[in-house]
Scaffold this motif. Structure first.
Motif, mmCIF file in Angstrom:
data_model
loop_
_atom_site.group_PDB
_atom_site.id
_atom_site.type_symbol
_atom_site.label_atom_id
_atom_site.label_comp_id
_atom_site.label_asym_id
_atom_site.label_seq_id
_atom_site.Cartn_x
_atom_site.Cartn_y
_atom_site.Cartn_z
ATOM 1 N N PHE A 1 0.743 -0.711 -0.166
ATOM 2 C CA PHE A 1 -0.235 0.355 -0.334
ATOM 3 C C PHE A 1 0.607 0.830 -0.416
ATOM 4 N N THR A 2 2.019 1.172 0.869
ATOM 5 C CA THR A 2 2.704 2.520 1.396
ATOM 6 C C THR A 2 3.311 2.865 -0.537
ATOM 7 N N ASN A 3 3.815 1.719 -0.980
ATOM 8 C CA ASN A 3 4.795 1.950 -2.387
ATOM 9 C C ASN A 3 3.636 2.515 -2.815
ATOM 10 N N LEU A 4 2.675 1.406 -3.236
ATOM 11 C CA LEU A 4 1.253 2.310 -3.963
ATOM 12 C C LEU A 4 1.098 3.577 -4.550
ATOM 13 N N LEU A 5 1.054 4.027 -3.030
ATOM 14 C CA LEU A 5 0.832 5.515 -2.883
ATOM 15 C C LEU A 5 2.140 6.590 -2.724
ATOM 16 N N GLN A 6 2.961 6.247 -2.819
ATOM 17 C CA GLN A 6 4.110 6.518 -2.924
ATOM 18 C C GLN A 6 4.951 6.960 -4.755
ATOM 19 N N THR A 7 4.058 5.686 -5.620
ATOM 20 C CA THR A 7 3.944 6.127 -7.136
ATOM 21 C C THR A 7 3.733 6.991 -7.780
ATOM 22 N N GLU A 8 2.184 7.095 -6.715
ATOM 23 C CA GLU A 8 0.903 8.104 -7.301
ATOM 24 C C GLU A 8 1.150 9.017 -6.735
ATOM 25 N N GLY A 9 2.219 9.135 -5.414
ATOM 26 C CA GLY A 9 1.982 10.973 -5.015
ATOM 27 C C GLY A 9 1.061 11.265 -3.851
ATOM 28 N N ARG A 10 0.597 10.447 -3.629
ATOM 29 C CA ARG A 10 -0.954 10.486 -2.631
ATOM 30 C C ARG A 10 0.296 10.146 -1.089
ATOM 31 N N ASP A 11 -1.175 10.567 -0.454
ATOM 32 C CA ASP A 11 -0.495 10.476 1.513
ATOM 33 C C ASP A 11 -2.243 9.554 1.740
ATOM 34 N N GLY A 12 -1.771 8.862 2.604
ATOM 35 C CA GLY A 12 -2.851 7.809 2.852
ATOM 36 C C GLY A 12 -2.850 7.117 4.347
ATOM 37 N N THR A 13 -3.818 6.285 4.565
ATOM 38 C CA THR A 13 -2.869 6.136 6.182
ATOM 39 C C THR A 13 -4.173 4.466 6.098
ATOM 40 N N GLN A 14 -4.158 3.053 6.759
ATOM 41 C CA GLN A 14 -4.482 2.296 6.685
ATOM 42 C C GLN A 14 -5.198 2.415 7.943
ATOM 43 N N THR A 15 -6.396 1.101 8.082
ATOM 44 C CA THR A 15 -6.924 1.030 9.538
ATOM 45 C C THR A 15 -7.102 -0.515 9.567
ATOM 46 N N ILE A 16 -6.039 -1.368 10.274
ATOM 47 C CA ILE A 16 -6.472 -2.951 10.072
ATOM 48 C C ILE A 16 -6.654 -3.974 11.773
ATOM 49 N N GLU A 17 -7.475 -4.499 10.704
ATOM 50 C CA GLU A 17 -8.154 -5.372 11.627
ATOM 51 C C GLU A 17 -7.223 -6.922 11.255
ATOM 52 N N VAL A 18 -7.040 -7.718 12.961
ATOM 53 C CA VAL A 18 -6.346 -8.815 12.940
ATOM 54 C C VAL A 18 -6.987 -10.151 13.826
ATOM 55 N N GLY A 19 -7.413 -11.053 12.932
ATOM 56 C CA GLY A 19 -8.310 -12.359 14.026
ATOM 57 C C GLY A 19 -8.078 -13.633 13.150
ATOM 58 N N VAL A 20 -9.557 -14.427 13.723
ATOM 59 C CA VAL A 20 -8.746 -15.523 13.371
ATOM 60 C C VAL A 20 -10.557 -15.948 13.081
ATOM 61 N N GLU A 21 -10.880 -16.640 12.135
ATOM 62 C CA GLU A 21 -12.237 -17.210 12.808
ATOM 63 C C GLU A 21 -12.826 -18.497 11.509
ATOM 64 N N LEU A 22 -13.536 -18.723 11.076
ATOM 65 C CA LEU A 22 -14.525 -20.161 10.620
ATOM 66 C C LEU A 22 -14.417 -18.725 8.796
ATOM 67 N N PRO A 23 -14.133 -19.480 7.518
ATOM 68 C CA PRO A 23 -13.771 -18.549 6.671
ATOM 69 C C PRO A 23 -15.306 -18.877 6.230
ATOM 70 N N ASP A 24 -16.030 -18.172 4.898
ATOM 71 C CA ASP A 24 -17.047 -18.052 4.348
ATOM 72 C C ASP A 24 -16.803 -19.482 3.505
ATOM 73 N N GLU A 25 -17.780 -20.019 2.912
ATOM 74 C CA GLU A 25 -17.549 -21.627 1.892
ATOM 75 C C GLU A 25 -16.554 -20.719 0.126
ATOM 76 N N ALA A 26 -16.851 -19.494 0.178
ATOM 77 C CA ALA A 26 -15.892 -19.432 -1.002
ATOM 78 C C ALA A 26 -14.625 -18.911 -1.057
ATOM 79 N N VAL A 27 -14.243 -18.509 0.153
ATOM 80 C CA VAL A 27 -12.340 -18.999 0.922
ATOM 81 C C VAL A 27 -11.800 -20.269 0.768
ATOM 82 N N ARG A 28 -13.011 -20.687 1.615
ATOM 83 C CA ARG A 28 -12.843 -21.668 1.758
ATOM 84 C C ARG A 28 -12.658 -22.879 0.903
#
Length: 261
Positions: free
Chosen positions: A98-125
């Protein structure tokens, strides 16, 4: 179109189409304010309600937006160029995708990130070829560019692969989570990308702060390691008014085919 040029009094659809043609031609450019309602009623010889319905149609088409107390403006178009193939290109040290993409485009940005464990939906599974009941680790990212939610980027990996690793670290991993997977013995070397153009669902409208009438592309990328095993599924939601997706294609030579074998 004016009342003088058309003996038939225009309806809301006619006015919306006329204003759309002015937007498409550049007569009304990005960021321009539309004439006030009283000006449009006089220009088209219609009631204020007809003008209001025309503006609703333009909003539903994603062409204009209202600013309370100011007026209706043509939506601005400043897309971020998203290149899925850049995932496999070498990047500077301590710079995530993400940082590399912003630097390439000359834009400013941030991210919010949530991390965890769960049972996947059928498409991901199914894409990860997991047994029923096997959990995945997830990283759900919402990227903001110029203080606006620009995209979501949610990744899923079998929990057994990344348990206890930096992949599970809340927040950004400077060198990138793909590098973490490589250090764990699962370097991503190939990806299958699926693109589904569609309209957003209610929860997605809220997460991305999308105005009505904004289409989006859902990009589902399944990354494989050198043994051909599916390791990571990443689902990106890319609003149509904020992105251009660019792919590069190269013709494979006989030498390339022999090297791959």
């Amino acid at each position: 179109m004016t009342a003088a040029r058309d003996h038939r009094r225009p309806g809301a659809a006619d006015i919306a189409q006329d204003l759309r043609e002015k937007i498409d031609s550049g007569e009304l450019g990005p960021g321009d304010r539309l004439p006030l309602t009283r000006e449009l009623t006089k220009q088209y010889g219609v009631t204020g309600e007809t003008v209001r319905q025309a503006i609703i149609k333009l909003k539903a088409a994603g062409l204009v937006r209202s600013v309370q107390g100011s007026g209706v403006y043509v939506r601005e178009w400043r897309p971020l160029v998203y290149r899925p193939q850049s995932e496999f290109r070498r990047k500077p040290p301590a710079v995530d995708i993400f940082t590399n993409l912003l630097q390439t485009e000359g834009r400013d940005g941030t991210q919010t990130i949530e991390v965890g464990v769960e049972l996947p939906d059928e498409a991901v599974r199914q894409r990860l070829q997991l047994a029923p009941g096997e959990p995945v680790a997830f990283r759900r990212r919402t990227s903001l560019v110029d203080d606006m939610p620009f995209a979501t980027d949610d990744s899923y990996v079998p929990h057994r692969i990344v348990e206890g690793s930096e992949w599970m670290t809340p927040g950004s991993v400077d060198r990138g989570t793909n590098q973490v997977l490589a250090e764990l013995g699962h370097e991503l070397v190939e990806a299958l990308d699926e693109i589904y153009p569609r309209m957003p669902r209610p929860a997605e409208l809220e997460r991305l702060a999308l105005p009505p009438g904004t289409p989006m592309a859902e990009l589902i990328s399944t990354g494989h390691d050198r043994e051909g095993k599916p390791i990571q599924v990443t689902i990106c939601l890319l609003p149509g008014d904020r992105h251009v997706v660019v792919y590069e294609r190269h013709r494979r030579t006989e030498e390339d085919s022999e090297a791959a074998e």
